[in-house]
Write a protein that holds these residues in place. Sequence first.
Motif, PDB file in Angstrom:
ATOM      1  N   GLU A   1       1.447  -5.720  -6.249  1.00 28.19           N
ATOM      2  CA  GLU A   1       0.325  -5.803  -6.589  1.00 28.19           C
ATOM      3  C   GLU A   1      -0.081  -4.109  -5.654  1.00 28.19           C
ATOM      4  N   PRO A   2      -0.138  -2.610  -6.024  1.00 28.46           N
ATOM      5  CA  PRO A   2      -0.221  -1.883  -5.288  1.00 28.46           C
ATOM      6  C   PRO A   2      -1.814  -1.615  -4.670  1.00 28.46           C
ATOM      7  N   VAL A   3      -1.683  -1.856  -4.133  1.00 26.78           N
ATOM      8  CA  VAL A   3      -3.008  -1.747  -3.240  1.00 26.78           C
ATOM      9  C   VAL A   3      -3.149  -0.747  -2.127  1.00 26.78           C
ATOM     10  N   GLY A   4      -4.491  -0.104  -1.976  1.00 22.43           N
ATOM     11  CA  GLY A   4      -4.846   1.186  -1.764  1.00 22.43           C
ATOM     12  C   GLY A   4      -4.981   2.518  -2.233  1.00 22.43           C
ATOM     13  N   ALA A   5      -5.779   2.514  -2.201  1.00 29.86           N
ATOM     14  CA  ALA A   5      -5.809   4.424  -3.851  1.00 29.86           C
ATOM     15  C   ALA A   5      -5.223   5.377  -3.109  1.00 29.86           C
ATOM     16  N   MET A   6      -4.718   5.186  -1.352  1.00 29.11           N
ATOM     17  CA  MET A   6      -4.580   6.039  -0.731  1.00 29.11           C
ATOM     18  C   MET A   6      -3.362   6.884  -0.728  1.00 29.11           C
ATOM     19  N   TYR A   7      -2.784   8.021  -0.165  1.00 23.55           N
ATOM     20  CA  TYR A   7      -1.322   8.311  -0.464  1.00 23.55           C
ATOM     21  C   TYR A   7      -0.731   8.269   0.732  1.00 23.55           C
ATOM     22  N   VAL A   8      -1.172   7.467   2.172  1.00 23.67           N
ATOM     23  CA  VAL A   8      -0.739   6.824   2.788  1.00 23.67           C
ATOM     24  C   VAL A   8      -2.270   6.384   3.125  1.00 23.67           C
ATOM     25  N   GLU A   9      -1.807   5.287   4.573  1.00 19.84           N
ATOM     26  CA  GLU A   9      -3.198   5.167   5.297  1.00 19.84           C
ATOM     27  C   GLU A   9      -3.691   5.614   6.525  1.00 19.84           C
ATOM     28  N   PRO A  10      -4.608   6.459   6.388  1.00 19.82           N
ATOM     29  CA  PRO A  10      -4.663   7.226   7.008  1.00 19.82           C
ATOM     30  C   PRO A  10      -5.444   7.221   8.367  1.00 19.82           C
ATOM     31  N   ASP A  11      -5.631   8.086   9.228  1.00 14.62           N
ATOM     32  CA  ASP A  11      -7.116   7.879  10.590  1.00 14.62           C
ATOM     33  C   ASP A  11      -7.986   8.027   9.210  1.00 14.62           C
ATOM     34  N   CYS A  12      -9.243   7.268   9.907  1.00 13.17           N
ATOM     35  CA  CYS A  12     -10.304   8.248   8.866  1.00 13.17           C
ATOM     36  C   CYS A  12     -11.208   8.337   9.976  1.00 13.17           C
ATOM     37  N   ASN A  13     -10.851   9.267  10.900  1.00 11.58           N
ATOM     38  CA  ASN A  13     -12.001   9.045  11.925  1.00 11.58           C
ATOM     39  C   ASN A  13     -11.846  11.269  11.870  1.00 11.58           C
ATOM     40  N   ILE A  14     -10.791  11.937  11.875  1.00 15.66           N
ATOM     41  CA  ILE A  14     -10.821  13.383  12.580  1.00 15.66           C
ATOM     42  C   ILE A  14     -10.557  13.772  11.145  1.00 15.66           C
ATOM     43  N   PRO A  15      -9.978  13.457   9.975  1.00 14.97           N
ATOM     44  CA  PRO A  15      -9.033  14.107   8.437  1.00 14.97           C
ATOM     45  C   PRO A  15     -10.660  14.543   8.124  1.00 14.97           C
ATOM     46  N   ALA A  16     -10.553  15.775   7.597  1.00 14.60           N
ATOM     47  CA  ALA A  16     -12.037  16.443   7.190  1.00 14.60           C
ATOM     48  C   ALA A  16     -12.197  15.838   5.729  1.00 14.60           C
ATOM     49  N   ALA A  17     -12.949  15.664   4.949  1.00 11.06           N
ATOM     50  CA  ALA A  17     -13.996  15.046   3.928  1.00 11.06           C
ATOM     51  C   ALA A  17     -12.983  15.341   2.669  1.00 11.06           C
ATOM     52  N   GLU A  18     -11.770  16.399   2.565  1.00 14.53           N
ATOM     53  CA  GLU A  18     -11.186  16.860   1.188  1.00 14.53           C
ATOM     54  C   GLU A  18      -9.552  16.430   1.523  1.00 14.53           C
TER      55      GLU A  18
ATOM     56  N   ARG B   1      -8.545  14.108  -1.124  1.00 15.97           N
ATOM     57  CA  ARG B   1      -6.904  14.094  -1.527  1.00 15.97           C
ATOM     58  C   ARG B   1      -5.817  12.439  -1.454  1.00 15.97           C
ATOM     59  N   GLN B   2      -5.883  12.182  -0.335  1.00 15.25           N
ATOM     60  CA  GLN B   2      -5.322  10.987  -0.153  1.00 15.25           C
ATOM     61  C   GLN B   2      -5.573  10.275  -1.365  1.00 15.25           C
ATOM     62  N   CYS B   3      -6.598  10.174  -2.207  1.00 19.16           N
ATOM     63  CA  CYS B   3      -7.348   9.437  -3.345  1.00 19.16           C
ATOM     64  C   CYS B   3      -6.542  10.027  -4.241  1.00 19.16           C
ATOM     65  N   LEU B   4      -6.488  11.230  -4.473  1.00 23.94           N
ATOM     66  CA  LEU B   4      -6.512  12.112  -5.437  1.00 23.94           C
ATOM     67  C   LEU B   4      -5.242  11.938  -5.715  1.00 23.94           C
ATOM     68  N   TYR B   5      -4.263  12.314  -4.375  1.00 26.37           N
ATOM     69  CA  TYR B   5      -2.846  11.731  -5.119  1.00 26.37           C
ATOM     70  C   TYR B   5      -1.917  10.828  -5.159  1.00 26.37           C
ATOM     71  N   GLY B   6      -2.772   9.811  -4.371  1.00 27.64           N
ATOM     72  CA  GLY B   6      -2.528   8.029  -4.342  1.00 27.64           C
ATOM     73  C   GLY B   6      -2.636   7.612  -5.766  1.00 27.64           C
ATOM     74  N   GLN B   7      -4.146   7.833  -6.135  1.00 26.12           N
ATOM     75  CA  GLN B   7      -3.990   7.774  -7.288  1.00 26.12           C
ATOM     76  C   GLN B   7      -3.267   8.150  -8.594  1.00 26.12           C
TER      77      GLN B   7
ATOM     78  N   THR C   1       0.906  -1.256   0.522  1.00 28.17           N
ATOM     79  CA  THR C   1      -0.078   0.160   0.471  1.00 28.17           C
ATOM     80  C   THR C   1       0.850   1.176   0.066  1.00 28.17           C
ATOM     81  N   GLN C   2      -0.252   2.289   0.127  1.00 28.61           N
ATOM     82  CA  GLN C   2       1.032   3.818   0.197  1.00 28.61           C
ATOM     83  C   GLN C   2       1.634   4.248  -1.103  1.00 28.61           C
ATOM     84  N   ALA C   3       0.976   4.975  -1.937  1.00 29.00           N
ATOM     85  CA  ALA C   3       1.796   5.488  -3.382  1.00 29.00           C
ATOM     86  C   ALA C   3       3.376   6.306  -2.457  1.00 29.00           C
ATOM     87  N   PHE C   4       3.019   6.583  -0.767  1.00 27.05           N
ATOM     88  CA  PHE C   4       3.564   7.986  -0.316  1.00 27.05           C
ATOM     89  C   PHE C   4       5.090   6.446  -0.412  1.00 27.05           C
TER      90      PHE C   4
END
Lengths: 981, 79
Positions: free
Chosen positions: A320-337, A341-347, A291-294
């Motif tokens: 196989e690259p998996v996980g569309a995101m830039y890193v594996e973020p916390d998914c409670n606290i980050p804002a929607a945007e 961006r995790q997806c945008l920059y990862g993908q 995982t993790q484009a970073f």
Amino acid sequence: MAHIQVVRRSMRPEEWTRLRFGWLKRHIYKKKYEIKTLQIREARQISEMEFEYYSDDYAPLCKGDMYFTPDGTAFIRGDVVIPDDYRGEELWLTLKTAAEIIVKVNGKYVGGVDPNRERILLTPYLAPNTEKLHFEMQGYNRSKPDDERNPESLSVRGCRQIFEGAYLAVVDHAVQDLVYDLELFLNIADCELFSEDYRAFLNRELNNALNLIDFEDDTLPGLADAKRYVDEVIYANDDYKGSGDVALLAHSHLDIAYYWRRIHAVQKNLRTVLIQLRLMDRYPEFKYTHTQAFTYETLEKYYPEVFAELKTRIAEGRFEPVGAMYVEPDCNIPAAESLIRQCLYGQTYFRKKFGKTVNNCWLPDVFGNSWILPQILKKSGVEYFVSNKMSTWNDTNRFPHNNFIWRGIDGSEVYACVPPTHFITWNMPSQIQENWEAYQDKNTGGQTLSMFGYGDGGSGCTEEMLELMRRFEKVSVMPKTEHVGAQEFLEKNLKGNRKLAKWDGELYLEMHRGTFTTKAEIKKANRRLEFKLREAEIISTLRALGGETYPAQALKDCWKKLLINQFHDILPGSHITPVYRDTMADYSEIEEKLDAIIGSGEQYFNSLNFPRTQLTFIENENGDSTRYGKKGYWCLPNLPALGHGEIRRSVGTAEEWCFVGERVETPFYVVDFADDGSMRSLYDKELSREWVDGAFNELCVYEDKPGVYDAWDILPNYKDRRVAVEVATPLHLAEKNDEVAVFETELKIGQSTWKRLIRLFRLSRGIEVENVVDWREKHRLAKAEFSCNVLAREALCDIGAGFIRRETHKNTSWQQARFEVCHHKWCDLAETDGGIALLNDCKYGVGFDENKISLSLLRATIRPDPTSDMGLHHFCYMILPHAGDAVSAHINRIALEYNIPIVKADVSCQNTFPGLFLQAMKLSEDGKMVVVRLTETEGHRGTLRLPKKVRLLNMLEDEEGESDCIAYKPFEILTIGIPLE
Amino acid sequence: MSMEQYIETVIRPKIQGDGGEVRFAERRGDELTLVFQGECSKCLILDRCVHWIEAEILKDLGERVSVRAIRKKPFFWDT
């Protein structure tokens, strides 16, 4: 009656088998040649590729020497001439170590050794007829092993290690093969999940097989006979049938930062990738997911030769690259945007480098998942969601599904897999059987997913895991197994599966509830910077439309740095001291860059796409009010939506507006304060009602001792022991002018001081509480508690792009488990004609219990960081009683105004996209469009009418159509593109 | 640089980098008392680190000290 328990002291047959198994393992190497020419240079890593060396040169490294230092990196080198009797043999390097060592031989990366593996095959990577070997090794040692469940790792933890020697070795494959056979069968024999009869059979026949070997002779006569016996008697037996269908997926979880700094993840990732690539060389069937484009980015940047090899394996479909995101973020606290961006920059990275849009989101270790995720994933090219924690870590309820459909807040659906067991296993039969037995969708979900590979600090799969996997199909008692890739598994079992159950709601983790609060300063900076990035992008876009250069790279750099720090052991606060320092330094850097981008202007700009009407504090050195230690004044800005203008201080009033006696009376309220700043009564003059029913705005401090998961958890027993809060200075009027009256109290908790500044306003219904805390406690949880005179069975919580309703009762264990939940800018407890909203500028943890709201303010944990949260804290929240419910009172808009400071910038925008919240405005990644992201936050359906046709985009900025009239549904996030002319 | 400054600014960040914690407690003559917390508090081979600290002090400050290590275990490891 006296009773004597019969204890068998003599050796049991199984022990005799195990003893001989240990003897057998001593013969794995036919011969070993000690490398005595090694030298070492100790150092400490100070950036991703920089080291501070402890000596000017290398020193000899001999067996028995002490090596590695706390947080240390060691560089080891050496030259060896291959002995004559080793030439022509299959050569291995063996090095038993607690450290994580990357090894180069004659300039080529040949692999890695660490607590999970002790040898590297050399021969395939050496030129023909090689006579000399030049070793270059880089090792990082730390006290925290990859996986605390691996006892071999645990036994060698510690900063200073004893060098056990490095050897050239030749493996005896006949012995090694039999060792793997025995590993497999001994694991089954020890596992009560398998048939008792089969285990008895194994114990008997393994003994018989080992009886064929003469261990008194070092050449092990009878070895071949034993192997034949295992094949013909044990493997061949199919009298005992297992059941199940388990997909085995190779993976290594890599925490970007945790018990190590982000800079160390660069080499951890290299070692992990390298080890998997080397296994692929030897095992053609092996495929691995990462995982993790970073992490791919750092590999490409610093180790291009390994990256080139990885690209080849990706093209072959084995890595196989998996996980569309830039890193594996916390998914409670980050804002929607941020999640977008995790997806945008990862993908974007995966598309650019590998020509691939990753269709899954891979978050094995995150601490619960927000209800807004399905929509974001779906609109980012992601159909599948994988996350393990809910099945294995919930402390109260068993999450009822493993393979299912997850329905998001807006109705978007993704296929979801919550594998039944941990994301770190070592592919043992017992773990595979456990997975099958725990699998809850046996009749509907197809195969169950079992991940294997060491992780947390990377490392991944081992030769042993793959050797065992080759043997599984020969063992009748095991479930049917298949080695799969991620996309392969997900598409085979979930895609189009009409039998799958559906989960509509957040994926709340019934554990780690403290991570909404731990390390308050990180959360505060993250919130501030998320909004500042929004501001910077909007202003930069509008300036670009006026002809200025859009700072695309600078903005992207800021975003990426913020996204890295949203990693699930950084933003939640579960990390060591140096990680905190790194993060705060990153935040300072981001803030400085964003301030420079935003710049200034003659007039104030309202980046919100609705008029700013709420009373706002404007910093001004000539102001007569103070907030956050800065001078300024309070005023109604009355700035138009996405427009700029002057802000003038209101004229004020000659009339007295705030009367202070036994009670305090303002145009809105009559308040009866207690000395500690809590309110005995808050009578609403406008709405003719009392808001208080018990302790209200009371600072409550509790003993908070959740145990070993200190930074992670809050347990429900925190309420058992309250800690005294003393009033050092009783509440008194400290400041009063035309707009605001400020009441101040100073409280004392143990060694800490807590100043509360309570603001009542002439022109606002809000009551703001500013907190200035010198926090010096340990194991304490501070909450502001509000017993509201409100009858409500549900509380509304902002989750960044919409709100969620949460029950306030404790009828079932599901509500009981949610005693502490995550919210964003506000929460609200309301009846149909009125309620109380609680707005905050940096807090996330909150609890509800009937009519009570308890906002978590500060914790004081000591693991992993003994210094966590110590020192000065400064934060605000606002109590906002209102008519109607939270939606009709526009609480979300008010909370946005509360969180977004007004800045100076001479820009404006004609189109204000009414009815939706302008979440982001930016130039597209290709620079050809203005991208506008609009979010429906109040649960309405509607139509967005635009003056001309725009491009309809997904969140990856792909065009999906065009229109000038866009119908939207509740909580939908729209992305539109306006081509630049 | 005083011994306390040395421990706090040179040794401590390295120990913290491994999830440990060390604080200067006192110095009496050649005896230096340090309090170890975090991962250090339960480390099975802390004595090796203690000897390393003594060697570092000798190398950097030219002083020969004997470190007395006090482990301050958190309650959840204090079994």
